[in-house]
Design an enzyme around this catalytic site. Structure first.
Site, PDB file in Angstrom:
ATOM      1  CD  GLU A 228      -2.965  -1.230   0.430  1.00  0.00           C
ATOM      2  OE1 GLU A 228      -3.097  -0.305  -0.408  1.00  0.00           O
ATOM      3  OE2 GLU A 228      -3.740  -2.199   0.503  1.00  0.00           O
ATOM      4  CB  CYS A 262      -1.844   6.816   1.368  1.00  0.00           C
ATOM      5  SG  CYS A 262      -2.945   5.816   2.343  1.00  0.00           S
ATOM      6  CD  GLU A 354       2.148  10.305  -1.000  1.00  0.00           C
ATOM      7  OE1 GLU A 354       3.183   9.632  -0.944  1.00  0.00           O
ATOM      8  OE2 GLU A 354       1.016   9.855  -0.739  1.00  0.00           O
TER       9      GLU A 354
END
Ligand code: NAP
Ligand code: MG
Length: 451
Positions: A228, A262, A354
């Site tokens: 993940e 996330c 990100e």
């Protein structure tokens, strides 16, 4: 070796945590392998009961766990309570699984053919610092339910709630060695999960960069892996949407947990014809976000996890950054960072990488095709939101966006009963949902000859 945990809200001392070395990690893995044999032999109903007892111990410790997370990670206390109760819920949900790992009976000639879901053995779970105890539970609860032992390596910055969960497991009566929490460095303890042949699967949540290295390392032994990883998800607002509601809710889709999520919708795509109207409502909503003392019940957003992480977030912003407006945050000690809204060009670093902090890039789009193209113009594919009153558009766009977890006219967060995971470089495999325990088993087919 040890790590000093500091409260990110005021920089006061919280705890000193001793790190395990590689030899201690190996000893823990060996103890886990031993404990797993007995655990897998238990009657399914007894494993189920043991997990329900573990859940009950977590339930009676929710206040304590929440206080630990708030001190360690700076999460607002109301959020920390939700996280602790989520761990309980995940354990309760998967406590139903040992009795439901149902195989198949397949018609064949000459005998009886059946499949079994056999446990893997020892599973290594490596967690990040953003949601320490919830992400840990997504790994350990279904893995234990499927008959495995678990070794858990928490992120160096946020070990405290995971360590407490390890104690609660023992207090609840889970066998010694079955579920162990091993604080230590990623490059030491985490690396042993990858290289030790006794660990049969690695579940990793964290950065895409480290995830790729773990996948490559696991390839050496054809070790099972679930990843993940990162995200740069889009919140898409069409002109036909309830624009006021979309604007009022947008701050929470990216600034919750100070953007350290996330699934944060860190790209906000707004149809050009309603751009100004949206931005007006959005500015009011951003300024109303309550950023402050995480111990305060009314606080919505706390500090970033550490001063080091604040530096990393701040590195995305300089004098040339087109800042539209900012929210507020406390001054003085602590890893504070005010919610920040920027209006970059499509290809700018701040619009593509990100950040993992409270920064959102707003980008206008022309029409449906442009919105889909822009939403998918990223190496990631984790989550996203679509705001429209047109049902057909909701269906078309949600099928066209490459992401594992989408919501239409909401910013749905994670539910333990539905699958979670990423497309493209956001990950590999899925966690949660009804099938998660199967991902911690091997399917075995056995043919019994009739004659
Ligand atoms: P990270 O640096 O990748 O670390 C994650 C975990 O891996 C930590 O426990 C870390 O230990 C460990 N680790 C580091 N190097 C390792 C190695 N060589 N071998 C084995 N383990 C190693 O990520 P982070 O900085 O904690 O978290 C932020 C990132 O996680 C963001 O990019 C975010 O998108 C991602 N994330 C994704 C999800 C998701 O569900 N998709 C959820 C949360 C976070 P140390 O702490 O000791 O370094
Ligand atoms: Mg890291």
């Amino acid at each position: 070796m040890s790590y000093t945990v500091t409260n990110p809200a005021d920089e006061t001392f919280v705890a000193e945590v001793e790190h395990l070395d590689a030899a201690a990690a190996d000893a823990a893995i060996a103890a886990a392998a031993q404990a797993q044999i007995e655990w897998a032999r238990l009657a399914p109903a007894d494993r189920a009961r043991a997990l329900r007892r573990f859940a009950a111990h977590v339930d009676s410790d929710i206040e304590h766990l929440a206080g630990l997370e708030t001190a360690n990670s700076g999460h607002p206390i109301s959020q920390s309570r939700w996280e602790a109760s989520h761990v309980r819920d995940v354990l309760e949900y998967y406590s139903a699984s040992p009795e439901r790992l149902i195989g198949q009976q397949i018609p064949v000639a000459g005998g009886l053919d059946v499949t079994f879901h056999e446990p893997l053995g020892v599973v290594g779970v490596i967690t990040p610092w953003n949601f320490p105890m919830t992400i840990a539970a997504w790994g350990f609860a279904p893995a234990l339910a499927a008959g495995n032992a678990v070794v858990l390596k928490p992120a160096e910055w946020t070990p405290l709630t995971s360590m407490r969960l390890g104690e609660l497991a023992l207090e609840s009566g889970l066998p010694e060695g079955l579920f162990q929490v091993l604080p230590g460095r990623g490059s030491v303890v985490g690396e042993r999960f990858v290289t030790s042949p006794a660990v049969r699967k690695v579940v990793f949540t964290g950065s895409t960069e480290v995830g790729k290295r773990i996948m490559a390392g696991c390839a050496e032994q054809v070790k099972r892996v679930t990843l993940e990883l990162g995200g740069k998800s889009a919140n898409i607002v069409f002109a036909d949407a309830d624009v006021e509601r979309a604007a009022a809710t947008a701050p929470y889709s990216v600034f919750d947990n100070a953007g350290q999520d996330c699934c944060a919708r860190s790209r906000l795509l707004v149809q050009r014809s309603v751009y100004d109207r949206f931005m007006e409502g959005f500015e009011r909503a951003v300024q109303a976000v309550k950023v402050g003392d995480p111990a305060d019940e009314a606080t919505e957003v706390g500090p970033l996890v550490t001063l080091a992480h604040r530096e990393s977030v701040a590195s995305f912003i300089d004098d040339s950054t087109p800042i539209a407006f900012r929210g507020s945050c406390p001054e003085g000690p602590g890893a504070w960072f005010a919610p920040t809204v920027v209006t970059p060009e499509r290809g700018d670093r701040i619009a593509t990488e990100e950040i993992f902090g409270p920064v959102v890039a707003v980008l206008p789009f022309e029409d449906e095709a442009d919105a889909i193209r822009l939403a998918n113009d990223t190496e990631y594919g984790l989550s996203g939101s679509i705001w429209t009153r047109d049902l057909g558009r909701g269906i078309r766009v949600s099928r066209a966006v490459e992401g594992g977890n989408l919501s239409v006219n909401s910013h749905s967060s994670v539910r333990y009963s539905t699958p979670f995971g990423g497309f493209k470089q956001s990950g590999l495999g899925r966690e949660l949902g009804p099938d998660a325990p199967l991902h911690f088993t091997e399917t075995k087919n056995v043919f019994f000859a009739a004659d």
